[in-house]
Design a protein around this motif. Structure first.
Motif, PDB file in Angstrom:
ATOM      1  N   THR A 127       0.878  -1.065  -0.079  1.00  0.00           N
ATOM      2  CA  THR A 127      -0.037   0.025   0.182  1.00  0.00           C
ATOM      3  C   THR A 127       0.883   1.272   0.076  1.00  0.00           C
ATOM      4  O   THR A 127       0.596   2.163  -0.583  1.00  0.00           O
ATOM      5  N   GLU A 128       1.876   1.261   0.726  1.00  0.00           N
ATOM      6  CA  GLU A 128       2.630   2.488   0.788  1.00  0.00           C
ATOM      7  C   GLU A 128       3.658   2.670  -0.529  1.00  0.00           C
ATOM      8  O   GLU A 128       3.753   3.622  -0.710  1.00  0.00           O
ATOM      9  N   ASP A 129       3.972   1.486  -1.074  1.00  0.00           N
ATOM     10  CA  ASP A 129       4.724   1.548  -2.384  1.00  0.00           C
ATOM     11  C   ASP A 129       3.661   2.078  -3.485  1.00  0.00           C
ATOM     12  O   ASP A 129       4.413   3.099  -4.145  1.00  0.00           O
ATOM     13  N   GLU A 130       2.502   1.785  -3.515  1.00  0.00           N
ATOM     14  CA  GLU A 130       1.635   2.349  -4.434  1.00  0.00           C
ATOM     15  C   GLU A 130       1.237   3.866  -3.940  1.00  0.00           C
ATOM     16  O   GLU A 130       1.225   4.585  -4.999  1.00  0.00           O
ATOM     17  N   ARG A 131       1.465   4.206  -2.921  1.00  0.00           N
ATOM     18  CA  ARG A 131       0.921   5.561  -2.649  1.00  0.00           C
ATOM     19  C   ARG A 131       2.157   6.261  -2.921  1.00  0.00           C
ATOM     20  O   ARG A 131       2.215   7.618  -3.515  1.00  0.00           O
ATOM     21  N   GLU A 132       3.427   5.825  -2.761  1.00  0.00           N
ATOM     22  CA  GLU A 132       4.773   6.682  -3.395  1.00  0.00           C
ATOM     23  C   GLU A 132       4.615   6.705  -4.670  1.00  0.00           C
ATOM     24  O   GLU A 132       5.075   7.584  -5.381  1.00  0.00           O
ATOM     25  N   GLU A 133       4.266   5.722  -5.440  1.00  0.00           N
ATOM     26  CA  GLU A 133       4.154   5.701  -6.758  1.00  0.00           C
ATOM     27  C   GLU A 133       3.345   6.661  -7.379  1.00  0.00           C
ATOM     28  O   GLU A 133       3.708   7.466  -8.428  1.00  0.00           O
ATOM     29  N   ARG A 134       1.987   6.855  -6.881  1.00  0.00           N
ATOM     30  CA  ARG A 134       1.176   7.883  -7.104  1.00  0.00           C
ATOM     31  C   ARG A 134       1.803   9.299  -6.781  1.00  0.00           C
ATOM     32  O   ARG A 134       1.634   9.978  -7.765  1.00  0.00           O
ATOM     33  N   ILE A 135       2.552   9.353  -5.846  1.00  0.00           N
ATOM     34  CA  ILE A 135       3.109  10.759  -5.486  1.00  0.00           C
ATOM     35  C   ILE A 135       4.265  11.142  -6.574  1.00  0.00           C
ATOM     36  O   ILE A 135       4.448  12.026  -6.991  1.00  0.00           O
ATOM     37  N   LYS A 136       4.905  10.177  -6.948  1.00  0.00           N
ATOM     38  CA  LYS A 136       6.037  10.204  -7.880  1.00  0.00           C
ATOM     39  C   LYS A 136       5.276  10.753  -9.330  1.00  0.00           C
ATOM     40  O   LYS A 136       5.981  11.636  -9.887  1.00  0.00           O
ATOM     41  N   ASN A 137       4.094   9.840  -9.729  1.00  0.00           N
ATOM     42  CA  ASN A 137       3.502  10.245 -10.817  1.00  0.00           C
ATOM     43  C   ASN A 137       3.105  11.733 -10.916  1.00  0.00           C
ATOM     44  O   ASN A 137       3.098  12.474 -12.009  1.00  0.00           O
ATOM     45  N   ILE A 138       2.424  12.065  -9.652  1.00  0.00           N
ATOM     46  CA  ILE A 138       2.034  13.395  -9.669  1.00  0.00           C
ATOM     47  C   ILE A 138       3.161  14.333  -9.667  1.00  0.00           C
ATOM     48  O   ILE A 138       2.874  15.529 -10.448  1.00  0.00           O
ATOM     49  N   GLU A 139       4.267  14.115  -9.068  1.00  0.00           N
ATOM     50  CA  GLU A 139       5.428  15.248  -9.280  1.00  0.00           C
ATOM     51  C   GLU A 139       5.808  15.211 -10.541  1.00  0.00           C
ATOM     52  O   GLU A 139       6.220  16.264 -11.224  1.00  0.00           O
TER      53      GLU A 139
END
Length: 250
Positions: free
Chosen positions: A218-230
């Motif tokens: 779950t945390e990895d998916e959240r970090e991936e979404r944050i990276k995509n937004i950045e």
């Protein structure tokens, strides 16, 4: 990166444990004769589980955009969370006891279907099939053998359920309020104690590892979404800069 338990993952594990316990208790009152006090306790426990399943169903449905498709896909969950057995407490509905048993069997199937995907996924990810099988085999075989050996010799063993209580408490806690009266019973209790302590520990460690891995995912998916937004923001910023440069040139 420090991994923490996700509340939703803990709740899913709690739901699985509740449903397994509810399944066992409903099968107990369906296929065996129990006292009225035990029957009432099982009915109220089942009612509590149904209430929790209802709120969980509403929570999951609110997160879906297509509500009709969600209901169509999860219709057995609706059957699983209807407390048919609460009507059995009213003497007026005694006539419908046979029909209530049919509905209960339908609920057993719905409950089993509701959580089987999570249980099978848990077995696949943790590879604890052998440990779980050993615990079940020891539970049933130990209960039967202990009852045969101790019945008639042990004043604390009056029925098969007394032997089952001894087996469960010995395997889980390592001791019981019932003591073996024969040497064979003592040998069986030592064997059950060793199996229980060993494999219950394996199950506990596997459950903790499974929850940690789900939380990490779950945390990895959240970090991936944050990276995509950045990345998207950087692209937008670059386009704005290029547009600004074009306007300056004009």
């Amino acid at each position: 990166m420090e991994t923490k338990f996700n509340i939703r993952n803990l709740f899913e594990a709690f739901i699985i444990i509740l449903i397994i316990a509810d399944l066992v208790m409903l099968m107990l009152i369906t296929f065996t004769s129990v006292s009225y006090s035990i029957f009432v306790s099982v009915i109220y426990f089942d009612l509590m589980v149904c209430i929790i399943l209802f709120f969980d169903f509403i929570h999951r449905m609110r997160k879906e955009t297509d509500k009709k498709q969600f209901i169509k896909r999860n219709w057995p969950d609706i059957i699983a969370m209807i407390p048919f057995d609460i009507f059995a407490l009213n003497p007026t509905y005694v006539f419908f006891a046979r029909f209530l048993r049919i509905f209960r069997l339908a609920r057993l199937f719905a409950l089993f279907r509701r959580e089987w995907k999570y249980i099978s996924s848990f077995f696949k990810q943790t590879h604890i099939n052998f440990a779980f099988g050993m615990l079940l085999f020891t539970l049933f075989a130990g209960t039967i053998i202990f009852y045969i050996v101790e019945n008639g010799s042990n004043p604390s063993i009056h029925s098969f359920w007394d032997a089952l209580w001894f087996t469960v408490t010995t395997m889980v806690a390592g001791n019981s309020n019932i003591s073996p009266a024969t040497y064979d019973g003592e040998a069986i209790s030592v064997f059950m104690m060793l199996i229980g302590v060993s494999f219950v520990g394996v199950l506990t460690a596997s459950l903790a590892s499974w929850l940690m891995s789900k939380s990490k995912k779950t945390e990895d998916e959240r970090e991936e979404r944050i990276k995509n937004i950045e990345t998207s923001l950087q692209d937008i910023k670059k386009e704005i800069t290029e547009l600004s440069d074009l306007l300056k040139k004009e």
